[in-house]
Structures are given as structure tokens and as C-alpha cells.
Design a protein around this motif. Structure first.
Motif, mmCIF file in Angstrom:
data_model
loop_
_atom_site.group_PDB
_atom_site.id
_atom_site.type_symbol
_atom_site.label_atom_id
_atom_site.label_comp_id
_atom_site.label_asym_id
_atom_site.label_seq_id
_atom_site.Cartn_x
_atom_site.Cartn_y
_atom_site.Cartn_z
ATOM 1 N N UNK A 1 0.824 -1.215 0.000
ATOM 2 C CA UNK A 1 0.000 0.000 0.000
ATOM 3 C C UNK A 1 0.856 1.262 0.000
ATOM 4 N N UNK A 2 1.901 1.278 0.812
ATOM 5 C CA UNK A 2 2.775 2.454 0.844
ATOM 6 C C UNK A 2 3.529 2.617 -0.474
ATOM 7 N N UNK A 3 3.910 1.505 -1.078
ATOM 8 C CA UNK A 3 4.564 1.574 -2.386
ATOM 9 C C UNK A 3 3.665 2.237 -3.410
ATOM 10 N N UNK A 4 2.378 1.840 -3.417
ATOM 11 C CA UNK A 4 1.403 2.454 -4.327
ATOM 12 C C UNK A 4 1.221 3.942 -3.998
ATOM 13 N N UNK A 5 1.142 4.248 -2.719
ATOM 14 C CA UNK A 5 0.945 5.636 -2.283
ATOM 15 C C UNK A 5 2.085 6.520 -2.777
ATOM 16 N N UNK A 6 3.337 6.077 -2.544
ATOM 17 C CA UNK A 6 4.479 6.885 -2.957
ATOM 18 C C UNK A 6 4.579 6.988 -4.478
ATOM 19 N N UNK B 1 5.846 14.423 -5.547
ATOM 20 C CA UNK B 1 5.276 15.543 -4.804
ATOM 21 C C UNK B 1 5.698 15.446 -3.335
ATOM 22 N N UNK B 2 5.927 16.567 -2.673
ATOM 23 C CA UNK B 2 6.326 16.524 -1.257
ATOM 24 C C UNK B 2 5.169 16.043 -0.380
ATOM 25 N N UNK B 3 5.510 15.354 0.665
ATOM 26 C CA UNK B 3 4.512 14.837 1.606
ATOM 27 C C UNK B 3 5.116 14.867 3.012
ATOM 28 N N UNK B 4 4.275 15.085 4.018
ATOM 29 C CA UNK B 4 4.735 15.072 5.410
ATOM 30 C C UNK B 4 3.743 14.274 6.246
ATOM 31 N N UNK B 5 4.114 13.979 7.442
ATOM 32 C CA UNK B 5 3.267 13.302 8.430
ATOM 33 C C UNK B 5 2.761 11.928 7.975
ATOM 34 N N UNK B 6 3.579 11.208 7.236
ATOM 35 C CA UNK B 6 3.187 9.873 6.760
ATOM 36 C C UNK B 6 2.958 8.935 7.943
ATOM 37 N N UNK B 7 3.770 9.055 8.962
ATOM 38 C CA UNK B 7 3.629 8.189 10.138
ATOM 39 C C UNK B 7 2.236 8.315 10.739
ATOM 40 N N UNK B 8 1.787 9.544 10.984
ATOM 41 C CA UNK B 8 0.459 9.765 11.572
ATOM 42 C C UNK B 8 -0.650 9.296 10.628
#
Length: 97
Positions: free
Chosen positions: A33-38, A44-51
Motif C-alpha cells: 500500500x505504501x509503495x502504491x501511495x508513494x 510531490x512533497x509529503x509530510x506526516x506519513x507516520x500519523x
């Protein structure tokens, strides 16, 4: 039962008129799922992936456990290995209480 044993889940996928059962670990599901997300971010920049990931996993976890325990918070907290107060806080956080 070992946690690693519990992390293997089965899901059924409809393929035309047939159903196909596959086994995938929860870890593998998160990785995929994270592979697809990235990949969809396309740089594009992204933050707060952990939360974001915690919220995406915790909400359905608590929903499913509460349904399994028929909304018994004591049983749910024991099943999850959480203090009952922590469980109540999380249930409120996700609008489940």
C-alpha cells in the motif's frame, strides 16, 4: 499463538465467476500500500506519513475489534493488550464511542 502467526490474513477476491483466496501478511499489505501511495505522489512533497498510516490502520483495527467483542471494552482492551483508558481515548479519537 505467536504474533507472527496472527499477522497472516486471508482475503477473498472475486475474479469473474470464481473466488480466489490469497494469503498475505499484514506487513506485506502495508508495504504494498505504501509503495502504491508513494508511486502516486510522483515526487510531490509529503509530510506526516507516520500519523497518516497510524490513523489508517488504527481506525479499522478498533472498529473490527469492537465488533468482534460486541462492544465489550474490557474484552477489547485485553485482546489488544491496551489499558482500558487508552482504548477509550482511541475510540473517542476515531469517533467510535
Amino acid at each position: 499463538m505467536d504474533i507472527k502467526e496472527n499477522s497472516t490474513i486471508a482475503f477473498t477476491r472475486a475474479t469473474g465467476s470464481q473466488e480466489e483466496t490469497q494469503h498475505q501478511t499484514l506487513r506485506d499489505s502495508v508495504h504494498t500500500s505504501l509503495g502504491h501511495y508513494f508511486k502516486q505522489l510522483d515526487g510531490q512533497p509529503v509530510t506526516d506519513v507516520y500519523q497518516m498510516v497510524l490513523a489508517e490502520i488504527e481506525a479499522p483495527l478498533f472498529e473490527t475489534v469492537m465488533a468482534y467483542t460486541k462492544d465489550n471494552q474490557t474484552k477489547a482492551s485485553e485482546l489488544l493488550g491496551l489499558n482500558r483508558g487508552t482504548l477509550r481515548k482511541k475510540l473517542k479519537q476515531y469517533g467510535l464511542l
